[in-house]
Design a protein around this motif. Structure first.
Motif, mmCIF file in Angstrom:
data_model
loop_
_atom_site.group_PDB
_atom_site.id
_atom_site.type_symbol
_atom_site.label_atom_id
_atom_site.label_comp_id
_atom_site.label_asym_id
_atom_site.label_seq_id
_atom_site.Cartn_x
_atom_site.Cartn_y
_atom_site.Cartn_z
ATOM 1 N N PRO A 45 60.616 -4.801 35.478
ATOM 2 C CA PRO A 45 61.049 -5.116 33.998
ATOM 3 C C PRO A 45 62.237 -5.813 33.846
ATOM 4 O O PRO A 45 62.093 -7.268 32.830
ATOM 5 C CB PRO A 45 60.706 -3.565 33.285
ATOM 6 N N ALA A 88 60.951 0.650 38.996
ATOM 7 C CA ALA A 88 60.682 0.984 38.040
ATOM 8 C C ALA A 88 62.111 0.561 36.998
ATOM 9 O O ALA A 88 62.109 0.337 35.774
ATOM 10 C CB ALA A 88 61.653 2.401 37.427
ATOM 11 N N SER A 139 54.623 -1.687 32.287
ATOM 12 C CA SER A 139 55.261 -0.459 32.590
ATOM 13 C C SER A 139 54.267 1.087 33.106
ATOM 14 O O SER A 139 54.652 0.663 33.432
ATOM 15 C CB SER A 139 55.860 0.476 31.330
ATOM 16 N N THR A 140 53.292 0.508 33.887
ATOM 17 C CA THR A 140 52.271 0.939 34.210
ATOM 18 C C THR A 140 51.375 0.009 35.387
ATOM 19 O O THR A 140 51.816 0.421 36.634
ATOM 20 C CB THR A 140 50.945 1.070 32.704
ATOM 21 N N VAL A 168 67.349 -0.774 32.752
ATOM 22 C CA VAL A 168 65.856 -0.745 33.942
ATOM 23 C C VAL A 168 66.834 -1.354 35.225
ATOM 24 O O VAL A 168 66.371 -1.381 36.454
ATOM 25 C CB VAL A 168 65.139 -2.165 33.677
ATOM 26 N N VAL A 170 53.756 -2.100 38.107
ATOM 27 C CA VAL A 170 54.847 -0.970 38.057
ATOM 28 C C VAL A 170 53.829 -0.525 39.728
ATOM 29 O O VAL A 170 55.012 -0.756 40.724
ATOM 30 C CB VAL A 170 55.290 -0.178 37.660
#
Length: 431
Positions: free
Chosen positions: A238, A235, A213-214, A58, A217
């Motif tokens: 995380p 992105a 992650s959805t 990441v 973000v």
């Protein structure tokens, strides 16, 4: 070609993660207290190493993809995996390898089939008397459990009274010798059946982790992502739970666990189910924090007149990091706890299968997150004509309501977990 590559990656990752954790845990001598403590530390540092890989992914890999192209990111990942193969093979002469003895799924299906068959058969006939099979391989089997010095002995002649339905698999079936079962096989399947409700209780936590992650973000992408002169790619967000896990894993292993052992005067300090329960509670708190942060973000959008604008909102993305920290902590407690619980409490012949349930829970949680979003959108579009989670502008979403829903579902799931955890008996009793 893209989907073919993704499915091949899923196949490879499934094989690695399903095998690597039990293979590593089996390197330790579980007949000694030191070996069991080392095995417990292994699961913590296994999650630690996964986080190290995620940290590189990441940060460095995301930067390469954003600035050089996606093909470079995939190329770096490919080269890293190729490099790991000779490193793994270097340890081959020193590994303690478990000799394959057949698939545990065969035993499970055989016992279930025999139980169902004998149930149907006994309704017709005089086969009302149960004849229990004994087997030379069914002598008292000592199996050490990771949370104690007491060794469990599986009875060789008489099955336990738990889950009596499976005891029907022990009735004599001379016409069908292929489904004849031993007491040992029936008792092993019973242990797996008892573990299953705990496994089901962890799916909701992984559904919460899917938000990392959805939607999380997407939230950060609408906010100010600058740290001084550095602009952080959404992105890469995380990185916050990853860094927290990297810090918390050693602290947990070297500070929290030794302190808990002194307080509880037990070898484990904190039981597996207590770790899983702690992770579930942290996931509920994370969803509540996420809802409050979203309310604040939308209030800033309204007050600054940027509801319909694509410009970054005058609020730092570090607010989103709060929910990341709670979910990262939940991931460490639950994932390491699940793997150790499934490994130590499962029968010796089913440890790899049981440990793989940790990753099956992760996959099912991510899938359930997608299903839940679809259900919410379908219901809200029917009754309100405007779906909560649909459109090109996140400011028009009702994401905070979705997070509150996740919080409520997480609370109900925790009660479900408590119901089964309170009734669960470890395969052996701690000192």
């Amino acid at each position: 070609m893209l989907f073919a590559g993704l499915y091949i990656v899923a196949l490879g990752v499934g094989g690695i993660k399903g095998s690597l954790a039990p293979h590593g845990a089996e390197q330790y001598d579980e007949t000694t207290q030191l070996g069991r403590k080392q095995r417990s530390a292994f699961f913590n540092y296994y999650v630690f190493c996964l986080s190290c890989g995620a940290l590189i992914a990441v940060t460095f890999v995301v930067w390469i993809e954003d600035n050089k192209g996606w093909q470079w990111g995939f190329g770096i990942s490919t080269a890293t995996i190729l490099l790991s193969i000779p490193i793994f093979l270097l340890g081959s002469p020193f590994y303690r390898n478990k000799i394959p003895t057949g698939s545990p799924l065969t035993t499970i299906f055989k016992v279930l089939t025999a139980a169902i068959f004998n149930t149907c058969k006994s309704k017709n006939s005089s086969n009302a008397v149960t004849e229990v099979h004994s087997s030379p391989t069914c002598s008292n089997e000592s199996r050490d459990e990771g949370n104690s010095n007491v060794k469990e002995k599986v009875p060789s002649q008489k099955p336990t009274e738990d889950i009596k339905f499976l005891n029907r698999a022990l009735r004599n079936n001379p016409a069908y010798p292929i489904v004849q079962c031993t007491v040992k096989e029936v008792e092993e399947v019973k242990i797996v059946v008892k573990i299953f409700p705990i496994f089901m209780s962890t799916i909701m936590l992984n559904c919460c982790l899917a938000q990392l992650s959805t939607f999380s973000v997407q939230q950060a992408a609408t906010m100010n992502t600058k740290l001084g002169s550095l602009k952080v790619p959404p992105a890469s967000l995380p990185v916050f739970p990853v860094i927290f896990i990297l810090i918390l894993a050693p602290v947990y292993n070297h500070v929290i666990i030794p302190f808990a052992r002194k307080v509880t005067k037990t070898e484990m300090g904190i039981t597996h189910l207590q770790r899983i329960g702690t992770g579930l509670i942290l996931s509920i708190v994370a969803m509540a924090v996420a809802a409050l942060v979203e309310i604040k973000r939308k209030r800033v959008a309204v007050n600054s007149g940027l509801v319909n604008s694509s410009e970054p909102l005058p609020i730092t993305f570090l607010w989103v990091a709060l929910q990341y920290l709670f979910l990262g902590s939940a991931d460490l407690f639950t994932l390491a706890g699940m793997m150790e619980f499934f490994f130590t409490d499962a029968p010796l012949s089913m440890r790899s299968l049981a440990t793989s349930l940790s990753w099956a829970s992760l996959a099912m949680g991510y899938y359930f997150s997608t299903v839940l979003v679809s259900i919410v959108n379908n219901i809200t579009s029917t009754y309100r004509h405007t779906p909560w989670l649909f459109g090109s502008n996140l400011n028009h979403y009702h994401l905070e309501r979705f997070y509150w829903l996740m919080c409520i579902l997480g609370g109900l799931n925790f009660l479900h977990f408590l119901f089964w955890a309170a009734r669960y008996k470890y395969s052996s009793t701690g000192p």
